[in-house]
Write an enzyme that holds these catalytic residues in place. Sequence first.
Site, PDB file in Angstrom:
ATOM      1  CE  LYS A  52      -3.743  -2.611   1.976  1.00 40.07           C
ATOM      2  NZ  LYS A  52      -4.492  -3.089   3.132  1.00 40.07           N
ATOM      3  CD  GLN A  96      -3.358  -4.599   6.336  1.00 34.86           C
ATOM      4  OE1 GLN A  96      -3.220  -3.647   5.572  1.00 34.86           O
ATOM      5  NE2 GLN A  96      -4.024  -5.682   5.972  1.00 34.86           N
ATOM      6  CG  ASP A 119      -9.673  -0.394   4.384  1.00 34.53           C
ATOM      7  OD1 ASP A 119      -9.345  -0.673   3.217  1.00 34.53           O
ATOM      8  OD2 ASP A 119      -8.981  -0.681   5.384  1.00 34.53           O
TER       9      ASP A 119
END
Length: 284
Positions: A52, A96, A119
């Site tokens: 990422k 994460q 997200d």
Amino acid sequence: MAELISGKEVSAKVKAQIHEETLAVKEKGVTPGLAVVIVGNDPASRVYVNSKKKACAEVGFESYEYALPEETTQEELLGLVEKLNKDSKVNGILVQLPLPKQIDENAVINAINPEKDVDAFHPFNVGKIMIGDFAYLPCTPAGVMELIDSTGVEISGKSCVVIGRSNIVGKPMAMLLLHRSGTVTICHSKTKNLAEICRGADILVAAVGKAKFVTADMVKDGAVIIDVGMNRLENGKLCGDVDFENVEKKASYITPVPGGVGPMTIAMLMRNTLTAAKMQNEIE
Ligand code: NAP
């Protein structure tokens, strides 16, 4: 023999477009910024976080990494999220998953400002996805949609089967296909006659988490097969949920693992971060 859908190629095109748009945003004095938070030492999470950060650099974003120790408390993590919510350099916040067991993932997701929730896991954004009026894409399912669209295959009216009903993949996947007028069936571990249902699919999306779960006898001739699965085999190799070798002989299009859905998820995260930067700075 099926044609391969290359997530590497499609994601490269998406990222090139994001890069171009980022240059225009930077001319207005804004550099999109993504905060990436990792807690603990899970090697798979480390690989994802590195990918990422690398993607951020490729498209011209700033990334800010916060690597916290395994024993971090929920309070400490929530404190960091609160700080990032207030930081105007940070347009998107990515925590994460999975998190260590002492931390409630939902509490953390709910603490992220929905405007920075790139997200799209916060209930506010999940609800927006449900009603079809959303700024932030659910990354993996949105990546799948790009892959299907890259084939030119029409979704409207098609029989679409999604195996898996997780909040991250299965459910939003079904929603996106439904918004495009697919006739959608969601299967899960309690589904009866799974093979038969799958054989009716024009478009089959596997998000199960079991290596080679979808076998050739479960696939209709000419179906489009999308493999979301990422399973680590004992020999260390990555393997999808689809028995690729045999299924590719029946499908019209199929995604490989690796190099299929994985790179698309990250490209969609970049898309959301750019959207966040534009919205927060009122750039059209
Ligand atoms: P998950 O939360 O474990 O969900 C798995 C789903 O599969 C559940 O809904 C489960 O049903 C269903 N399932 C399990 N066994 C089944 C069976 N025998 N028959 C039918 N359905 C069954 O997993 P996830 O987070 O959705 O991820 C799925 C896979 O995608 C994993 O391999 C993951 O690593 C991968 N993934 C890839 C990306 C990417 O970027 N490529 C992103 C996210 C996830 P129940 O609900 O009934 O238990």
